[in-house]
Design an enzyme around this catalytic site. Structure first.
Site, PDB file in Angstrom:
ATOM      1  N   ASN A   9       0.856  -1.190   0.000  1.00  0.00           N
ATOM      2  CA  ASN A   9       0.000   0.000   0.000  1.00  0.00           C
ATOM      3  C   ASN A   9       0.895   1.243   0.000  1.00  0.00           C
ATOM      4  OD1 ASN A   9      -1.856   2.008   0.493  1.00  0.00           O
ATOM      5  ND2 ASN A   9      -2.357   1.358   2.579  1.00  0.00           N
ATOM      6  N   TRP A  10       0.972   1.889  -1.150  1.00  0.00           N
ATOM      7  CA  TRP A  10       1.871   3.048  -1.269  1.00  0.00           C
ATOM      8  C   TRP A  10       1.301   4.294  -0.602  1.00  0.00           C
ATOM      9  CZ3 TRP A  10       3.744   3.009  -7.124  1.00  0.00           C
ATOM     10  CH2 TRP A  10       4.394   1.786  -7.377  1.00  0.00           C
ATOM     11  N   LYS A  11       0.048   4.246  -0.199  1.00  0.00           N
ATOM     12  CA  LYS A  11      -0.624   5.408   0.400  1.00  0.00           C
ATOM     13  C   LYS A  11      -0.417   6.651  -0.492  1.00  0.00           C
ATOM     14  CE  LYS A  11       0.029   3.314   4.869  1.00  0.00           C
ATOM     15  NZ  LYS A  11      -0.114   3.463   6.288  1.00  0.00           N
ATOM     16  N   HIS A  95      -9.476   0.565   5.070  1.00  0.00           N
ATOM     17  CA  HIS A  95      -8.210   0.853   5.758  1.00  0.00           C
ATOM     18  C   HIS A  95      -8.496   1.804   6.929  1.00  0.00           C
ATOM     19  CE1 HIS A  95      -4.196   2.290   6.582  1.00  0.00           C
ATOM     20  NE2 HIS A  95      -3.756   1.212   5.954  1.00  0.00           N
ATOM     21  N   GLU A  97      -7.019   4.304   8.000  1.00  0.00           N
ATOM     22  CA  GLU A  97      -6.887   5.738   7.683  1.00  0.00           C
ATOM     23  C   GLU A  97      -8.159   6.253   7.011  1.00  0.00           C
ATOM     24  OE1 GLU A  97      -3.145   5.478   5.606  1.00  0.00           O
ATOM     25  OE2 GLU A  97      -2.179   4.905   7.486  1.00  0.00           O
ATOM     26  N   GLU A 167      -5.552  -5.743  10.482  1.00  0.00           N
ATOM     27  CA  GLU A 167      -4.559  -4.710  10.780  1.00  0.00           C
ATOM     28  C   GLU A 167      -4.900  -4.045  12.115  1.00  0.00           C
ATOM     29  OE1 GLU A 167      -2.533  -3.246   6.978  1.00  0.00           O
ATOM     30  OE2 GLU A 167      -4.286  -1.998   7.280  1.00  0.00           O
ATOM     31  N   GLY A 173       2.187   1.610  11.074  1.00  0.00           N
ATOM     32  CA  GLY A 173       3.122   2.736  11.000  1.00  0.00           C
ATOM     33  C   GLY A 173       3.812   3.065  12.308  1.00  0.00           C
ATOM     34  N   SER A 212       3.235  -2.691  10.468  1.00  0.00           N
ATOM     35  CA  SER A 212       4.681  -2.689  10.715  1.00  0.00           C
ATOM     36  C   SER A 212       5.355  -3.997  10.303  1.00  0.00           C
ATOM     37  CB  SER A 212       4.975  -2.351  12.184  1.00  0.00           C
ATOM     38  OG  SER A 212       4.522  -1.045  12.478  1.00  0.00           O
ATOM     39  N   GLY A 233       2.670  -1.392   4.430  1.00  0.00           N
ATOM     40  CA  GLY A 233       2.648   0.039   4.155  1.00  0.00           C
ATOM     41  C   GLY A 233       4.055   0.560   3.936  1.00  0.00           C
ATOM     42  N   GLY A 234       4.662   1.093   4.985  1.00  0.00           N
ATOM     43  CA  GLY A 234       5.968   1.756   4.894  1.00  0.00           C
ATOM     44  C   GLY A 234       7.015   0.931   4.157  1.00  0.00           C
TER      45      GLY A 234
HETATM   46  C1  PEP Z   1      -0.920  -0.122   6.258  1.00  0.00           C
HETATM   47  O1  PEP Z   1      -0.991   1.077   6.080  1.00  0.00           O
HETATM   48  O2  PEP Z   1      -1.813  -0.876   5.821  1.00  0.00           O
HETATM   49  C2  PEP Z   1       0.220  -0.646   6.983  1.00  0.00           C
HETATM   50  C3  PEP Z   1       0.180  -1.882   7.373  1.00  0.00           C
HETATM   51  O3  PEP Z   1       1.246   0.244   7.213  1.00  0.00           O
HETATM   52  P1  PEP Z   1       2.679  -0.134   7.860  1.00  0.00           P
HETATM   53  O4  PEP Z   1       3.169  -1.391   7.198  1.00  0.00           O
HETATM   54  O5  PEP Z   1       3.535   1.040   7.567  1.00  0.00           O
HETATM   55  O6  PEP Z   1       2.449  -0.348   9.320  1.00  0.00           O
END
Ligand code: PEP
Length: 256
Positions: A9-11, A95, A97, A167, A173, A212, A233-234
């Site tokens: 997920n590049w957000k 998600h 967010e 999640e 994050g 994470s 994500g990151g």
């Molecule tokens: C996400 O945004 O779905 C996510 C899992 O982010 P991260 O891996 O950065 O925690």
């Protein structure tokens, strides 16, 4: 074992040229793993079409991070699932967010799920408890509510097009991933709920862990029986890290 799925997920990251260049690199390095797992990238919608073209003919699939519950109409700023149909493979719905920053409710997410399936998109539905809910011991209640509401009216025959991403919001994050044991237990109860709602076809639904995920923890997470892959994500923004996570899923298949 279900075929693993790793989704990045590049957000809201990368300019269009940066995203295109990155997708070209990913195509080159990730293709060798695609015989053992599904690999999906979720770029911002502005560059989605271009990236789908860059990845055309290669087994890496694309998904959108968000879409409306309507197919068309006066909805300024939105993109519709009908616009994605036929070339975009996945849609991410729910998600945290989107739930927290854009006030998306369970009812809206159910409408989005129906619209995605109506347009033959595969869905990654994200669910998970906040830190406060976790500390109050309400994880099970939250997961049950989110799943029941999102799946309301969804037919069991859609199971093969559905992926759940568990999640925990407190892990997203933060660098504080859930332990593999914690994630596995929550996902086992999600599997039970899916079976109650959709019957035996629920066995086809993949459940991913998100929060994470890094090259350092991917292999141990992926060894757990209930974990069918990861929503990243990151770490999906760095080629080396994302490749290592994809490799960990491929190795989990080999050692199964
Ligand atoms: C996400 O945004 O779905 C996510 C899992 O982010 P991260 O891996 O950065 O925690």
């Amino acid at each position: 074992m279900r075929r693993p799925l790793i989704a990045g997920n590049w957000k809201m990251h990368f300019t269009v040229p940066e995203g295109l260049e990155y997708a070209l690199h990913l195509r080159h390095v990730l293709e060798p793993f695609a015989d053992r797992e599904d690999i999906v990238v979720l770029p911002p919608s502005l560059m989605l079409w271009e990236i789908a073209n860059v990845l055309r003919g290669c087994p890496i699939e694309v998904g959108a991070q968000n879409a409306s519950w309507e197919d068309q109409g006066p909805f300024t700023g939105e993109i519709s699932p009908k616009m994605l149909a036929g070339w975009c493979h996945y849609l991410l719905i729910g998600h945290s967010e989107r739930r927290q920053l854009f006030n998306e409710t369970d009812e809206m997410l159910n409408r989005k799920l129906q619209a995605a399936f109506r347009n033959n998109l595969k869905v990654i539905l994200a669910i998970g408890e906040t830190l406060e809910e976790h500390d109050l011991g309400r994880t099970q209640e939250v997961i049950t509510r989110q799943l029941s509401a999102a799946l309301y009216g969804i037919e069991a025959r859609r199971a093969a097009d559905l992926t759940i991403a568990y999640e925990p919001v407190w892990a997203i994050g933060t660098g504080r991933a859930a332990t593999p044991e914690y994630a596995n237990e929550a996902m086992s109860s999600i599997r039970g709920l899916l079976q109650q709602k959709l019957g035996p076809l629920a066995g086809e639904i993949r459940i991913l862990y998100g929060g994470s995920v890094t090259p350092a923890n991917a292999a141990t997470l992926m060894q757990k029986p209930e974990i069918d892959g990861a929503l990243v994500g990151g770490a999906s923004l760095k080629q080396a890290d994302f490749t290592e996570i994809v490799r960990a899923a491929a190795e989990a298949v080999r050692s199964a």
